[in-house]
Design an enzyme around this catalytic site. Structure first.
Site, short mmCIF file in Angstrom:
data_model
loop_
_atom_site.label_atom_id
_atom_site.label_comp_id
_atom_site.label_asym_id
_atom_site.label_seq_id
_atom_site.Cartn_x
_atom_site.Cartn_y
_atom_site.Cartn_z
N THR A 157 0.82 -1.22 0.00
CA THR A 157 0.00 0.00 0.00
C THR A 157 0.85 1.26 0.00
O THR A 157 0.58 2.19 -0.76
CB THR A 157 -0.95 0.01 1.21
OG1 THR A 157 -1.74 -1.18 1.21
CG2 THR A 157 -1.87 1.22 1.17
N ILE A 204 4.97 3.17 0.57
CA ILE A 204 6.42 3.16 0.76
C ILE A 204 6.68 4.08 1.94
O ILE A 204 6.38 5.28 1.88
CB ILE A 204 7.17 3.67 -0.47
CG1 ILE A 204 6.87 2.81 -1.69
CG2 ILE A 204 8.68 3.69 -0.21
CD1 ILE A 204 7.48 3.34 -2.99
N ASP A 213 10.13 -7.54 4.58
CA ASP A 213 9.50 -6.73 5.62
C ASP A 213 9.47 -7.46 6.95
O ASP A 213 9.69 -6.86 8.02
CB ASP A 213 8.09 -6.31 5.20
CG ASP A 213 7.20 -7.50 4.84
OD1 ASP A 213 7.72 -8.57 4.49
OD2 ASP A 213 5.96 -7.33 4.90
N ARG A 214 9.23 -8.76 6.91
CA ARG A 214 9.16 -9.54 8.14
C ARG A 214 10.56 -9.80 8.69
O ARG A 214 10.76 -9.84 9.91
CB ARG A 214 8.40 -10.83 7.87
CG ARG A 214 6.93 -10.53 7.56
CD ARG A 214 6.28 -11.59 6.73
NE ARG A 214 6.24 -12.84 7.47
CZ ARG A 214 6.10 -14.02 6.89
NH1 ARG A 214 6.04 -14.11 5.58
NH2 ARG A 214 6.05 -15.11 7.63
N THR A 262 -25.89 1.86 11.30
CA THR A 262 -25.07 0.99 10.44
C THR A 262 -23.60 1.33 10.50
O THR A 262 -22.74 0.44 10.60
CB THR A 262 -25.57 1.09 8.98
OG1 THR A 262 -26.93 0.65 8.92
CG2 THR A 262 -24.72 0.24 8.05
#
Length: 260
Positions: free
Chosen positions: A10, A12, A109-110, A184
């Site tokens: 999504t 940077i 990333d992990r 809602t």
């Protein structure tokens, strides 16, 4: 100065270090395709808004889970910052080992998150990254990345809710005051946020039980974690800069003369 680029599905996210001091952070959307000139100019402009002279950036580290952007991004760094970036992947020293059926499947990333957690806390940790997907990654007291759990992120769940139902509107993801609702919008917000908190608490409890580590340290990161971290006592630390710290640690380990 060192610039760290964490390329997610999504966004940077960018961090700039002056020695060990994280001087600035910012983010931009991960758009593909983008040319190297577009990426270079966006980075230059964002640095200037933080009053950082781009000519002082001497090295760049990239952690990416978006292969399509890498050719343009790497060329942008070379053209605009006059250095070859360190791209985190196979062959790069991280200070940890990966015990997985297929280590190449583990995203950079992990790796940077668990490397940072292990370096900072020197103990077994569970790192929860609230990103596009939510990942639960376990690293042992010996620095071995052993187990993972992956679930849809809260934003993915929200988008699925309003995109696949005809009468449910697009809403802001915020925590309502109560679980029970009479309209809602707040009903959707309650289901998303409180439901996600329930998921996190259940998974953390089960992970601790399966590992037989009831005192396991739990560290959260990721921008969406801000919504959840204060709503549960199963998270010990929240560090939004964990990925930047991990990239800086890995950069240091890969400098000449460093044999760690």
């Amino acid at each position: 100065m060192l610039m760290t680029l964490d390329v997610g599905n999504t966004n940077i996210t960018v961090g700039v270090f002056d020695h060990d001091d994280l001087k600035a952070t910012f983010r931009m959307t991960t758009k593909t395709p983008r040319t190297s000139d577009e990426l270079g100019m966006v980075l230059w402009t964002m640095l200037s808004t933080r009053l950082i002279d781009s000519s002082l950036i001497h090295d760049v580290v990239i952690s990416s889970v978006v292969p399509k952007i890498m050719h343009s991004l790497e060329n942008a760094v070379i053209k605009y910052f006059h250095c070859t970036p360190l791209i985190i992947g196979p062959g790069v020293k991280t200070g940890i080992s990966v015990n997985s059926e297929n280590p190449k499947e583990v995203g950079a990333d992990r790796i940077v998150n668990v490397a940072a957690a292990y370096h900072l806390y020197h103990q077994a940790c569970l790192v929860i990254d609230f990103g596009t997907a939510t990942t639960y990654d376990y690293i042992s007291a010996k620095g071995v990345f052993e187990y993972t759990v992956i679930s849809p992120g809260i934003e993915i769940a929200a988008q699925a809710l309003w995109s696949m139902t005809a009468k449910l509107p697009e809403i802001e993801i915020i925590k309502p005051e109560r679980v029970l609702s009479k309209n809602t919008v707040s009903g959707m917000q309650s289901g998303l946020v409180y439901g996600y908190i329930g998921q996190v608490e259940y998974l953390v409890r089960r992970i601790k039980e399966e590992l037989n580590q009831p005192q396991l340290k739990v560290i959260a990161t990721g921008g969406l974690g801000r919504i959840l971290v204060n709503e549960t006592d199963c998270i010990d630390e929240y560090d939004p800069d964990l990925a930047f710290k991990g990239m800086k640690i890995i950069y240091d380990k890969n400098q000449k003369g460093n044999r760690e």
